[in-house]
Every structure is written in structure tokens, then in C-alpha cells.
Write a protein that holds these residues in place. Sequence first.
Motif, PDB file in Angstrom:
ATOM      1  N   SER A 128      43.480   3.458  33.036  1.00  0.00           N
ATOM      2  CA  SER A 128      42.707   4.036  34.137  1.00  0.00           C
ATOM      3  C   SER A 128      42.719   5.558  34.076  1.00  0.00           C
ATOM      4  O   SER A 128      41.880   6.218  34.685  1.00  0.00           O
ATOM      5  CB  SER A 128      43.287   3.576  35.486  1.00  0.00           C
ATOM      6  N   THR A 129      43.676   6.102  33.298  1.00  0.00           N
ATOM      7  CA  THR A 129      43.792   7.554  33.141  1.00  0.00           C
ATOM      8  C   THR A 129      43.158   8.029  31.833  1.00  0.00           C
ATOM      9  O   THR A 129      43.491   9.105  31.336  1.00  0.00           O
ATOM     10  CB  THR A 129      45.272   7.961  33.173  1.00  0.00           C
ATOM     11  N   ASP A 130      42.269   7.203  31.267  1.00  0.00           N
ATOM     12  CA  ASP A 130      41.566   7.576  30.034  1.00  0.00           C
ATOM     13  C   ASP A 130      40.836   8.894  30.252  1.00  0.00           C
ATOM     14  O   ASP A 130      40.085   9.055  31.214  1.00  0.00           O
ATOM     15  CB  ASP A 130      40.581   6.462  29.651  1.00  0.00           C
ATOM     16  N   ALA A 138      33.488   2.860  29.018  1.00  0.00           N
ATOM     17  CA  ALA A 138      32.838   1.579  29.310  1.00  0.00           C
ATOM     18  C   ALA A 138      32.151   1.019  28.076  1.00  0.00           C
ATOM     19  O   ALA A 138      32.200  -0.193  27.811  1.00  0.00           O
ATOM     20  CB  ALA A 138      31.834   1.762  30.447  1.00  0.00           C
ATOM     21  N   ARG A 139      31.524   1.902  27.294  1.00  0.00           N
ATOM     22  CA  ARG A 139      30.846   1.447  26.086  1.00  0.00           C
ATOM     23  C   ARG A 139      31.837   0.885  25.084  1.00  0.00           C
ATOM     24  O   ARG A 139      31.643  -0.206  24.534  1.00  0.00           O
ATOM     25  CB  ARG A 139      30.071   2.607  25.449  1.00  0.00           C
ATOM     26  N   GLU A 140      32.951   1.611  24.860  1.00  0.00           N
ATOM     27  CA  GLU A 140      33.916   1.124  23.879  1.00  0.00           C
ATOM     28  C   GLU A 140      34.574  -0.166  24.351  1.00  0.00           C
ATOM     29  O   GLU A 140      34.781  -1.098  23.558  1.00  0.00           O
ATOM     30  CB  GLU A 140      34.982   2.180  23.579  1.00  0.00           C
ATOM     31  N   GLU A 141      34.895  -0.254  25.626  1.00  0.00           N
ATOM     32  CA  GLU A 141      35.509  -1.471  26.140  1.00  0.00           C
ATOM     33  C   GLU A 141      34.577  -2.668  25.966  1.00  0.00           C
ATOM     34  O   GLU A 141      35.003  -3.757  25.551  1.00  0.00           O
ATOM     35  CB  GLU A 141      35.877  -1.290  27.613  1.00  0.00           C
ATOM     36  N   ALA A 142      33.298  -2.472  26.259  1.00  0.00           N
ATOM     37  CA  ALA A 142      32.332  -3.559  26.101  1.00  0.00           C
ATOM     38  C   ALA A 142      32.175  -3.950  24.631  1.00  0.00           C
ATOM     39  O   ALA A 142      32.061  -5.139  24.298  1.00  0.00           O
ATOM     40  CB  ALA A 142      30.984  -3.137  26.685  1.00  0.00           C
ATOM     41  N   GLU A 143      32.169  -2.945  23.757  1.00  0.00           N
ATOM     42  CA  GLU A 143      32.023  -3.230  22.327  1.00  0.00           C
ATOM     43  C   GLU A 143      33.195  -4.055  21.811  1.00  0.00           C
ATOM     44  O   GLU A 143      32.996  -5.068  21.122  1.00  0.00           O
ATOM     45  CB  GLU A 143      31.910  -1.916  21.553  1.00  0.00           C
ATOM     46  N   TRP A 144      34.413  -3.644  22.140  1.00  0.00           N
ATOM     47  CA  TRP A 144      35.574  -4.377  21.651  1.00  0.00           C
ATOM     48  C   TRP A 144      35.682  -5.766  22.296  1.00  0.00           C
ATOM     49  O   TRP A 144      36.127  -6.722  21.645  1.00  0.00           O
ATOM     50  CB  TRP A 144      36.849  -3.577  21.887  1.00  0.00           C
ATOM     51  N   SER A 184      47.003  11.528  31.412  1.00  0.00           N
ATOM     52  CA  SER A 184      48.116  11.810  32.329  1.00  0.00           C
ATOM     53  C   SER A 184      49.403  12.142  31.580  1.00  0.00           C
ATOM     54  O   SER A 184      50.378  12.594  32.186  1.00  0.00           O
ATOM     55  CB  SER A 184      48.355  10.618  33.259  1.00  0.00           C
ATOM     56  N   ASN A 185      49.426  11.894  30.265  1.00  0.00           N
ATOM     57  CA  ASN A 185      50.602  12.178  29.446  1.00  0.00           C
ATOM     58  C   ASN A 185      50.211  13.197  28.378  1.00  0.00           C
ATOM     59  O   ASN A 185      49.605  12.840  27.367  1.00  0.00           O
ATOM     60  CB  ASN A 185      51.143  10.900  28.810  1.00  0.00           C
ATOM     61  N   ALA A 186      50.547  14.448  28.595  1.00  0.00           N
ATOM     62  CA  ALA A 186      50.132  15.515  27.688  1.00  0.00           C
ATOM     63  C   ALA A 186      50.718  15.352  26.289  1.00  0.00           C
ATOM     64  O   ALA A 186      50.145  15.836  25.306  1.00  0.00           O
ATOM     65  CB  ALA A 186      50.533  16.877  28.258  1.00  0.00           C
TER      66      ALA A 186
END
Length: 491
Positions: A128-130, A138-144, A184-186
Motif C-alpha cells: 500500500s506504500t508503493d 494497478a497496471r502491473e498488478e493486473a498484468e501479473w 515508507s522504507n528509505a
Amino acid sequence: MKISGSIGLCAFLLTLETAIAFAPAPSQSITARTVIVMSSTKTTCPKTGNPLPNLPIPDPLLSLTPGTWAYDTMSRRLNKEILQRTYEENEEQFNSPPFAKALERFNKLRSELDDAANTKLRHLEFESTDGRPADVVAREEAEWKSIMQPYIDNGDTWLSAPWLYTEFYAYRRLIEAIGYYDKSNADTYMYDPFVVAKRAGLHSSVNSAENMLEKVVSLPNTKEGVALAAAFALWGNKMDLSIWPADAENSSLDVFAKILHAADENLLHDDTDLLTARCEVLRERGDGKIDIIVDNAGFELVTDLALADHLVASGVARVVTFQLKGHPTFVSDALEKDLLETVQHYASLSPEKYPNAHAAGLRWQKYLEEGKWVCHEDNFWCQPSPFWEMPNPLRADMKDRCDLAFVKGDANYRRLLGDRYWDYSAPFQDVVGCYFPCPVCSLRTLKAEVGCGMDEKQVERARSLDDGWMVNGRFGVVQVGTGAGEIGAEE
């Protein structure tokens, strides 16, 4: 690589109006292996609407058979060698507090691969912190999800799903584990776990490249020059430069033909004549737009830059676009940052110790500044889908803009073929050239058990010379296809 004495005929074959002449004679037979094939009466891909190969599509390579390269990769090599080396090269970071969650997920991935035959696949997880724009995520999630759904529904394991899919999936799982996109994680955000290996390859490339780059800058602005630049991109430091003329700029073209002939001994198919004739058409036009679908960083990337250097300097290309991976994958695969670091490193070398590499780096910086070289990253290059499933707008861009695409490396070649058991003699034009969005040239040294368009006598010769002929990089191909747009398949 051979150079035909009849450039006029080749130029005729490769004019835009007659590019269909690339294709082999319709009577060419397909022989040798028997494979189970998917029923294939469709001419367009049901997922994308793109053209498909002209031939029935065979089964994909799986990782279930002990003794195969696929089985060894997924059951042992990926975990015990590649991920173990990744841990060792990042041990200090992985054991620091900011990487605690990353290390936990990394070890979970390794435990799955330890039991690859029984561990079922799952969908990727997205933070959620992408830190990327929401539409990109959203595009990459749908593709995978689309890529993995059939194998998850089928209850497939790391070994029973197609090899290419699980291999790419493993590297994307590594990106997930690290928290590569977690803003969120540098410490983990955009952390490249392969940077140690890639920088080692970059630094070790210079000595070999210094000699090669001296030769590249002296290539003639002719078909022989293009052929040699392509040979460097294919073979790299395997090229025999001992017969290179001392006064290259004033040497007969016959000398360069002899060098090429020395390089073609291990070619199982050679379309250099078609490649150079196509480049002559672009040189005469003066506005060529060429893509290089890049594979590895390090010395191989330097050979790609040398090819692009010659294409621009000789007038074949006005612009070269480097198609690069969108995130770290396959250890050495090149991102835009790797290309830019390579150019900067070469430009910063000592002009006294490495005069040719230093001068090349300065030229390359200028190409980038002037827009003659362009970098383009896309996550499609990090995914296992066959190239006939290339999505828009990437496919539309290449179809409308690109005059010729060089496809480098073995993983990209496997995707050209869908990583499937094509007959070795099946014509490249009928497997790849008929569907690719633009004219295409594959420069490949063989490192996996798939192939097509190879001369049968040459294949038998390779088998007789080397039991590992399909996987050890000793043999190669130069293969050219027209692209679907050239033959009206998309009209």
C-alpha cells in the motif's frame, strides 16, 4: 558471418515494399522432433488481439524432468547459487534493522524453492506504500494477476508451471521480498540487490572493451561495418581480432569479410545479408529509428553501446532507443541506471590508460545529451509473457516508430519463441517475423533448450561437436524477420 557479393539483390529484397521476401519458401519442411501442440487455427492472440506465429504453437518448457537445465535451475541453481550469492553480496544490508522484514520474506522465498516440487504458486503482493503512481501499480498488478491466474487455478508448483514463467516470477518475488517499491522504507526503496554483481561486471569490462572500441571506431560506413558491429554485439570478446588490419580506415573491404568469416564458424543460422541490406535502406533514407532490446549489463551492454555507436555514426540510425528492464531481474539484466552508469564510468576513465574507452564514453554522453540515444524502461521486459502478447502502447509505439529492433540475449529470445518446443528448423519468419511489431533481428548465443530457424546440417554439426551445444553459449544465430506490419498482417 558471411557477406554476400550481391548487395543489389539483398537491397531489393529488403525494400519496404518487398520485405515479405525475408520469408522462407513455403515448401520449407518442419522436421526432427515430435511435440504436442496447442490447437492453433487462430491468427490473433485471444488475450491481446496481436498476430500469432504462423505455425501451430507447441507446448512450453516445464521444469519437471531431472537432468534438464530447466529442472536444475528451478530445483537447485536459482536458490543454492543465485539467491545464496545474492545474500552473500548483500549480507551486511540484509542483516541490518531496516531490512528485517525484507530478510524474513527473502528467507520465505528460499524455503519455497527448497521444496519447489511441492510448493504451490501464489499471486504477487503489492505494498500500500508503493512509491509509484497508482495507475502504474494497478497496471502491473493486473498484468501479473493475468499471467499467474491459470497456474494458480491449476494448483501448479514451482516445477509444474512453465519454466520461463516461474523464473521471471521468482525474480519479481525477490523484488517483493526486498520492498523495492516500498517508499515508507528509505533503505529498501529502489534497492538493487544485484548492484555488486553488475558493478563488478562493469569494472571488469574495460580491458576487453578497450581493444574492441578501437576497432569499432574504425569500421567502414558500409554493409561490412554493420555486419562487424553486429558480430561484436553477438560474440563480444570471443571475436578473433588477431587479423584486424593495422590501417583499418584504408583497408580493403575484403579484409573485413575475412574477419567476419572467422566469426561465423559457430553460427547455426546467419541472416547477416538481410540485416545489412535493411540497414543500407535506412542509411539511404537518413532517418532510421532503431531499438535495441537490451539483455545484460557489464561487457555485453558495452557491446550493445558499441553497436548503437556505429549505427548512429555511420548514418544507419538517427535515433537508437534502448529498451531496458523496469526493475532488477535475472541478476545482470540492465536498467536505465546501469546504462547511464556505464556511460559515466567509461567517460571518466583515464585517457592515457584507456584512450578508446574514454573517447567512447564521451561520445556516448553526447549521444544521450543530443537525443540520438534514448532510454526506455518498461515492466513488460521483466515479465514472462511471449512477445506476441506485447501490450499497447508498447507494441503500437514499436510498430509505428521503429524501423528495426535488435533483440539481444537468451531470455529475450526465449520470449520471442514463447519458451516453447519449436522444431529447430521451423523458419524464424513463421515463428517470430510474422507477428513482431516491426522488422526484427535476433542476436543470440544459445543458453537454453529452445530454438528455431536453425540450419539442420549446422545443428547436426553442433550436436557432434558439443553435448552442451544448446546451453553453453558456444553457438549462436543471427536471425531476421520482417515484422507483421511489413507483410500486411495487421492491415
